[in-house]
Design a protein around this motif. Sequence first.
Motif, PDB file in Angstrom:
ATOM      1  N   ALA A  86       0.755  -1.302  -0.069  1.00  0.00           N
ATOM      2  CA  ALA A  86      -0.061   0.293   0.046  1.00  0.00           C
ATOM      3  C   ALA A  86       1.068   1.614  -0.154  1.00  0.00           C
ATOM      4  O   ALA A  86       0.563   2.301  -0.707  1.00  0.00           O
ATOM      5  CB  ALA A  86      -0.924  -0.167   1.250  1.00  0.00           C
ATOM      6  N   TYR A  87       1.691   1.008   0.909  1.00  0.00           N
ATOM      7  CA  TYR A  87       2.288   1.849   0.809  1.00  0.00           C
ATOM      8  C   TYR A  87       3.389   2.599  -0.169  1.00  0.00           C
ATOM      9  O   TYR A  87       3.406   3.909  -1.031  1.00  0.00           O
ATOM     10  CB  TYR A  87       3.671   2.573   2.309  1.00  0.00           C
ATOM     11  CG  TYR A  87       5.003   3.221   2.024  1.00  0.00           C
ATOM     12  CD1 TYR A  87       4.720   4.606   2.350  1.00  0.00           C
ATOM     13  CD2 TYR A  87       5.985   3.255   1.590  1.00  0.00           C
ATOM     14  CE1 TYR A  87       5.077   5.554   2.698  1.00  0.00           C
ATOM     15  CE2 TYR A  87       7.097   4.263   1.521  1.00  0.00           C
ATOM     16  CZ  TYR A  87       6.424   5.660   1.820  1.00  0.00           C
ATOM     17  OH  TYR A  87       7.471   7.021   1.882  1.00  0.00           O
ATOM     18  N   ALA A  88       3.760   2.042  -1.562  1.00  0.00           N
ATOM     19  CA  ALA A  88       4.529   1.913  -2.793  1.00  0.00           C
ATOM     20  C   ALA A  88       3.560   2.449  -3.889  1.00  0.00           C
ATOM     21  O   ALA A  88       3.782   3.383  -4.525  1.00  0.00           O
ATOM     22  CB  ALA A  88       4.990   0.339  -3.267  1.00  0.00           C
ATOM     23  N   ALA A  89       2.250   2.465  -3.174  1.00  0.00           N
ATOM     24  CA  ALA A  89       0.969   2.483  -4.501  1.00  0.00           C
ATOM     25  C   ALA A  89       1.133   3.945  -3.693  1.00  0.00           C
ATOM     26  O   ALA A  89       0.902   5.070  -4.864  1.00  0.00           O
ATOM     27  CB  ALA A  89       0.539   2.035  -4.078  1.00  0.00           C
ATOM     28  N   ALA A  90       0.928   4.396  -2.857  1.00  0.00           N
ATOM     29  CA  ALA A  90       0.920   5.863  -2.367  1.00  0.00           C
ATOM     30  C   ALA A  90       2.205   6.677  -2.922  1.00  0.00           C
ATOM     31  O   ALA A  90       2.078   8.105  -3.193  1.00  0.00           O
ATOM     32  CB  ALA A  90       0.649   6.049  -0.898  1.00  0.00           C
ATOM     33  N   LEU A  91       3.611   6.012  -2.407  1.00  0.00           N
ATOM     34  CA  LEU A  91       4.109   6.668  -3.199  1.00  0.00           C
ATOM     35  C   LEU A  91       4.775   6.518  -4.763  1.00  0.00           C
ATOM     36  O   LEU A  91       4.996   7.812  -5.191  1.00  0.00           O
ATOM     37  CB  LEU A  91       5.791   5.236  -2.737  1.00  0.00           C
ATOM     38  CG  LEU A  91       6.679   6.655  -2.198  1.00  0.00           C
ATOM     39  CD1 LEU A  91       7.113   6.750  -1.202  1.00  0.00           C
ATOM     40  CD2 LEU A  91       7.835   5.037  -2.081  1.00  0.00           C
ATOM     41  N   THR A  92       4.312   6.301  -4.945  1.00  0.00           N
ATOM     42  CA  THR A  92       3.510   6.856  -7.296  1.00  0.00           C
ATOM     43  C   THR A  92       3.130   8.047  -7.224  1.00  0.00           C
ATOM     44  O   THR A  92       3.236   8.554  -7.309  1.00  0.00           O
ATOM     45  CB  THR A  92       2.982   5.476  -7.781  1.00  0.00           C
ATOM     46  OG1 THR A  92       4.047   3.814  -7.539  1.00  0.00           O
ATOM     47  CG2 THR A  92       3.076   5.763  -8.889  1.00  0.00           C
ATOM     48  N   THR A  93       2.116   7.808  -5.801  1.00  0.00           N
ATOM     49  CA  THR A  93       1.241   8.486  -6.374  1.00  0.00           C
ATOM     50  C   THR A  93       2.470  10.020  -5.835  1.00  0.00           C
ATOM     51  O   THR A  93       2.057  11.088  -6.537  1.00  0.00           O
ATOM     52  CB  THR A  93      -0.442   8.522  -5.599  1.00  0.00           C
ATOM     53  OG1 THR A  93      -0.923   7.664  -5.848  1.00  0.00           O
ATOM     54  CG2 THR A  93      -0.883  10.312  -5.684  1.00  0.00           C
ATOM     55  N   ALA A  94       2.737  10.074  -4.948  1.00  0.00           N
ATOM     56  CA  ALA A  94       3.266  10.833  -4.470  1.00  0.00           C
ATOM     57  C   ALA A  94       4.366  11.686  -5.289  1.00  0.00           C
ATOM     58  O   ALA A  94       4.857  13.063  -5.489  1.00  0.00           O
ATOM     59  CB  ALA A  94       4.131  11.612  -2.633  1.00  0.00           C
ATOM     60  N   LYS A  95       5.321  11.027  -5.656  1.00  0.00           N
ATOM     61  CA  LYS A  95       6.529  11.079  -6.434  1.00  0.00           C
ATOM     62  C   LYS A  95       5.749  11.833  -7.570  1.00  0.00           C
ATOM     63  O   LYS A  95       6.011  12.818  -9.181  1.00  0.00           O
ATOM     64  CB  LYS A  95       6.964  10.262  -7.344  1.00  0.00           C
ATOM     65  CG  LYS A  95       8.283   9.571  -6.028  1.00  0.00           C
ATOM     66  CD  LYS A  95       8.729   8.144  -6.743  1.00  0.00           C
ATOM     67  CE  LYS A  95       9.755   8.776  -7.965  1.00  0.00           C
ATOM     68  NZ  LYS A  95      10.585   9.359  -7.078  1.00  0.00           N
ATOM     69  N   SER A  96       4.688  11.333  -8.133  1.00  0.00           N
ATOM     70  CA  SER A  96       3.866  11.540  -9.262  1.00  0.00           C
ATOM     71  C   SER A  96       3.645  13.801  -8.758  1.00  0.00           C
ATOM     72  O   SER A  96       3.572  14.446  -9.662  1.00  0.00           O
ATOM     73  CB  SER A  96       2.011  11.107  -9.936  1.00  0.00           C
ATOM     74  OG  SER A  96       1.577  12.140 -11.100  1.00  0.00           O
ATOM     75  N   HIS A  97       2.818  13.849  -8.041  1.00  0.00           N
ATOM     76  CA  HIS A  97       2.926  15.132  -7.577  1.00  0.00           C
ATOM     77  C   HIS A  97       4.011  16.938  -7.330  1.00  0.00           C
ATOM     78  O   HIS A  97       4.077  17.502  -7.841  1.00  0.00           O
ATOM     79  CB  HIS A  97       1.789  15.196  -6.327  1.00  0.00           C
ATOM     80  CG  HIS A  97       0.455  14.598  -6.292  1.00  0.00           C
ATOM     81  ND1 HIS A  97      -0.246  14.884  -7.108  1.00  0.00           N
ATOM     82  CD2 HIS A  97      -0.096  14.039  -5.522  1.00  0.00           C
ATOM     83  CE1 HIS A  97      -1.702  14.147  -6.847  1.00  0.00           C
ATOM     84  NE2 HIS A  97      -1.644  13.770  -5.802  1.00  0.00           N
ATOM     85  N   TYR A  98       5.317  15.453  -6.788  1.00  0.00           N
ATOM     86  CA  TYR A  98       6.124  16.385  -7.100  1.00  0.00           C
ATOM     87  C   TYR A  98       6.917  16.483  -8.242  1.00  0.00           C
ATOM     88  O   TYR A  98       7.000  17.731  -8.050  1.00  0.00           O
ATOM     89  CB  TYR A  98       7.120  14.803  -6.195  1.00  0.00           C
ATOM     90  CG  TYR A  98       8.471  16.115  -6.227  1.00  0.00           C
ATOM     91  CD1 TYR A  98       8.994  16.793  -5.196  1.00  0.00           C
ATOM     92  CD2 TYR A  98       9.749  15.379  -6.652  1.00  0.00           C
ATOM     93  CE1 TYR A  98      10.043  17.381  -4.857  1.00  0.00           C
ATOM     94  CE2 TYR A  98      10.762  15.223  -6.739  1.00  0.00           C
ATOM     95  CZ  TYR A  98      11.181  16.499  -5.834  1.00  0.00           C
ATOM     96  OH  TYR A  98      12.592  17.227  -5.389  1.00  0.00           O
ATOM     97  N   ALA A  99       6.591  15.695  -8.421  1.00  0.00           N
ATOM     98  CA  ALA A  99       7.192  15.794 -10.508  1.00  0.00           C
ATOM     99  C   ALA A  99       5.904  16.705 -11.411  1.00  0.00           C
ATOM    100  O   ALA A  99       6.976  17.475 -11.803  1.00  0.00           O
ATOM    101  CB  ALA A  99       7.260  14.807 -11.403  1.00  0.00           C
ATOM    102  N   ASN A 100       4.677  17.102 -11.201  1.00  0.00           N
ATOM    103  CA  ASN A 100       4.028  17.862 -11.310  1.00  0.00           C
ATOM    104  C   ASN A 100       4.369  19.696 -10.862  1.00  0.00           C
ATOM    105  O   ASN A 100       5.154  20.524 -11.585  1.00  0.00           O
ATOM    106  CB  ASN A 100       3.039  17.874 -11.000  1.00  0.00           C
ATOM    107  CG  ASN A 100       2.253  16.607 -12.050  1.00  0.00           C
ATOM    108  OD1 ASN A 100       2.655  16.450 -13.036  1.00  0.00           O
ATOM    109  ND2 ASN A 100       0.682  16.202 -11.476  1.00  0.00           N
ATOM    110  N   GLY A 101       5.159  19.397  -9.329  1.00  0.00           N
ATOM    111  CA  GLY A 101       5.331  20.381  -8.404  1.00  0.00           C
ATOM    112  C   GLY A 101       7.106  21.373  -9.466  1.00  0.00           C
ATOM    113  O   GLY A 101       7.221  22.342  -9.514  1.00  0.00           O
TER     114      GLY A 101
END
Length: 468
Positions: A86-101
């Motif tokens: 579950a954490y790996a999936a959330a980490l993928t989402t967080a990195k996507s937001h980070y890349a957009n930022g």
Amino acid sequence: MSGIGHRKDVEFLEECNPALVERNAAEFKRLRELLVQVEEPARRAETATQWQSDGSHTYTSRLSEARQLVQHIAEGYDKAASALHAYAAALTTAKSHYANGKGSERKLASLIATKGTAITRTAQEAEPMCQWEDMRATTGFLDGLAELTMDVDDIREEADRLHDDAGGNFQLAKTVEQEARGVCVHALKQAYELLPEFRLKGGGGGGGVDLYAAMADIRREAAEARTDPLTHLPGSGPKKDMTGPVGPDTPVSPQLRDIRMRVAGLPEAADNYWVPLVTDGMHADWISQNKEVLRAAAKNAGLPEELVAGVAWQEIGGYQPGLLDDVTGTIREQAAAPWGLSPVTPENLPWRLGGKLDETSYGPIAIQLRRGAEVLGYDPANLTDHQRTLVEEALQDPKQNAFIAAGFLAQIKAESGLADVPADQMTQAQMREIAARYNGGPYWDLPKAQGYGDRFVGNLGQAKDAMR
């Protein structure tokens, strides 16, 4: 402004790798499946065997305890696997937001550059968001863009939009990762509590008996079990002892000590410290002279030898011998020191001299100092001067360098979608991807790193011939 974050709050996401978290989840799942295999034989032994003796109740009781123990351990590993998944999936989402930022931040930096250039060290090191906050407030806090005399009204609306978009994405990344981490850590603690605590009589104290070494039956069982696919994940290299974090009081890490021992019995290696290798013939000679070292390094890392040799072929070439690596590192150190080249930061030095201090590459097979430190078990952010010197020396020694490079390639393989591919089944396309990741890091899919991958494939045949 509420809901606005900054890059420094989530910059650690650059180094986070969801695939590696998934790999650890798969390890826990593997252990769970291995334990589940034991449960049925244990149940049959408990319920289907009839003992006629005064001690039969002790036998039955011990079997029941053992079966329950296996169940609890399996449940603990299963819970841990689910938490990491579950954490790996959330980490993928967080990195996507980070890349957009970061994308919005780059656009903001370009817009700011139309109005001024960072001059002071403080301004150079500030995030574009902070630079814009300072410019629009006309406080002159950063004292490097001369914003008091600027007319920023014509870019204000677009800069505000990019600032808020970047900050919003950084805040989203922070929120997603923090919440997921909290849930994951809580679940891991629950999983840990399901595991039994084994204690040696006499309090342990490091003087316990090595049961594996002492009992031939256990060694025989272990040898037989090696063929069971559940004893290791597909594609994993040789098993190695786990070591704890390396603190400032430990100059030589366990990993560095192990590499030193492994290379001690290998032939002397050729070097290119003084003379650049600029022709295919010089490349082939270097690979041929060092083939035993490269072969041993590949085996130790669980990689195909042609992958290690192919990357070595790429890295030993060019017109920058090892001497220039030292010069680059020294100049960056001078720029980073308070008494050095200030106000110029290492990143703003001209030509190839520009770059972060710990991103300086060393050795025949060029590796950034921070990556070498990671492979050797050090924390790159907290290296002592002595540890940094030891890492540099290890990277510049051709034999140790080969083992560290192979270790980094193995790390890349584990962090990518190729973790479960056995070394003897890796395709040329898969090795090309690892080579591109070696060169480009998180930007491995951009043209520069893809070109490196293409050259790797183009020279792979020659590298394989030189290894024969």
